[in-house]
Write a protein that holds these residues in place. Structure first.
Motif: not given
Length: 325
Positions: A12-13, A41-49, A308-310
């Motif tokens: 998230s950082e 949760w989709h945004d987390v997957l985007v952030r993870q690549g 917020a992501h954390a």
């Protein structure tokens, strides 16, 4: 304008507030001044690549704000380029924030067909939190699973945005709703919000316990699985039941016994997001006043997207997390 920018994939950082250029005008697209953006949760997957987004990139699928060309208050449908077939999205389909710069920003540009009037009585946070989970649940329950008035529904995993929205839509349609939850507190919150009954899914025998809550103990007409527990979830279905599945954040592989599956006449229905027609159906149902607005667990300033992501990833909240611009 200010926007959250992802320079590299990771935790998230990696989400950093920065000055970027405002969206450029183009035919068929409209710029929206955002008032709120909801997390998924989709945004987390985007952030993870996981979706191979171009870097640097601004994520975010859900948003609500003011149309810059007309001044109207609008909510955004995150399904871009759905295509002509209702059965499934076309080859150009993407979710806002996958490749197109998303809603973690002060302004966002989207196709004009992806805008609809902000629901009456909804706050900016509630409007922003409606679209992705709302259209996803509407399609899963009604376009795919054909849930009808008087039928029974079990939702796996109370507490998240999908579960709370699905329960609200199903109640509005006259279905009987039960849930599973990971904690007693989430189960109590679900019951307080109108869910008929529920069980903890921390016990391996939860499908059997859930079946006992269904009419006559025969199993549920529909089990909504947004987490990937098909092998367990199907055990709570009645013969001839339907299992719409739309997520894999708990498990990405499922093993089913073939003979019980075909003897039970079960249907497993893959589903994700929704079309403009699904979105219109959702908003028509919302306009009846029978759909409760999405519960908001917490609101964060845009600059606090990493925090917020954390919070999203720890899973302790009940309801939606929202960024305020």
């Amino acid at each position: 304008m200010k926007a959250i920018v992802l320079d590299q994939f990771g935790d998230s950082e990696q989400l950093v507030l920065r000055d970027v250029d405002e969206p450029q005008s183009r035919t068929g697209w409209v710029t929206v001044e955002l008032k709120a953006s909801a997390l998924n949760w989709h945004d987390v997957l985007v952030r993870q690549g996981r979706y191979g987004s171009p870097l640097p990139h601004t994520p975010g699928a859900d948003g609500a704000g003011i149309r810059c060309d007309t001044g109207e208050s609008v909510v955004i449908l995150p399904s871009l380029h759905w295509g002509e077939r209702e059965a499934a999205p076309g080859a150009d389909f993407e979710i806002l924030g996958d490749r197109t710069p998303g809603a973690y920003a002060e302004y966002v540009s989207v196709p004009v067909e992806c805008l609809a009037p902000k629901p009456a009585g909804y706050s900016w946070a509630q409007a922003a939190a409606l679209s992705l989970v709302g259209v996803t649940c509407f399609r899963a329950l009604f376009s795919r699973a054909r849930l009808r008035e008087g039928e029974s529904l079990l939702i796996v995993g109370a507490g998240g945005g999908v579960a709370t929205m699905a329960a609200s839509l199903a109640h509005a349609a006259g279905a009987h709703v039960s849930v599973t939850a990971s904690t007693e507190s989430k189960l109590l919150r679900a019951k307080d919000s109108g869910v008929d009954s529920g069980v903890l899914h921390t016990d391996d025998n939860w499908p059997q316990a859930a079946r006992r809550l269904s009419p006559g103990g025969a199993g549920f007409d529909v089990v909504l699985d947004p987490v990937g527990l098909w092998g367990k979830s199907i055990g709570a279905l009645r013969d001839g039941g339907r299992l719409p599945v739309l997520g894999a954040n708990v498990a990405e592989q499922a093993t089913l016994a073939v003979r019980p599956f075909f003897f039970g006449q079960f249907s497993v229905l893959g589903t994700t997001m929704g079309s403009p027609r699904d979105f219109a159906g959702l908003l028509d149902l919302v306009a009846t006043g029978r759909v409760a607005p999405p519960p908001i667990a917490a609101e964060f300033p845009l600059a606090d997207a990493a925090r917020a992501h954390a919070e999203l990833e720890n899973g302790r909240h009940y309801g939606k997390l929202v960024l305020r611009q």
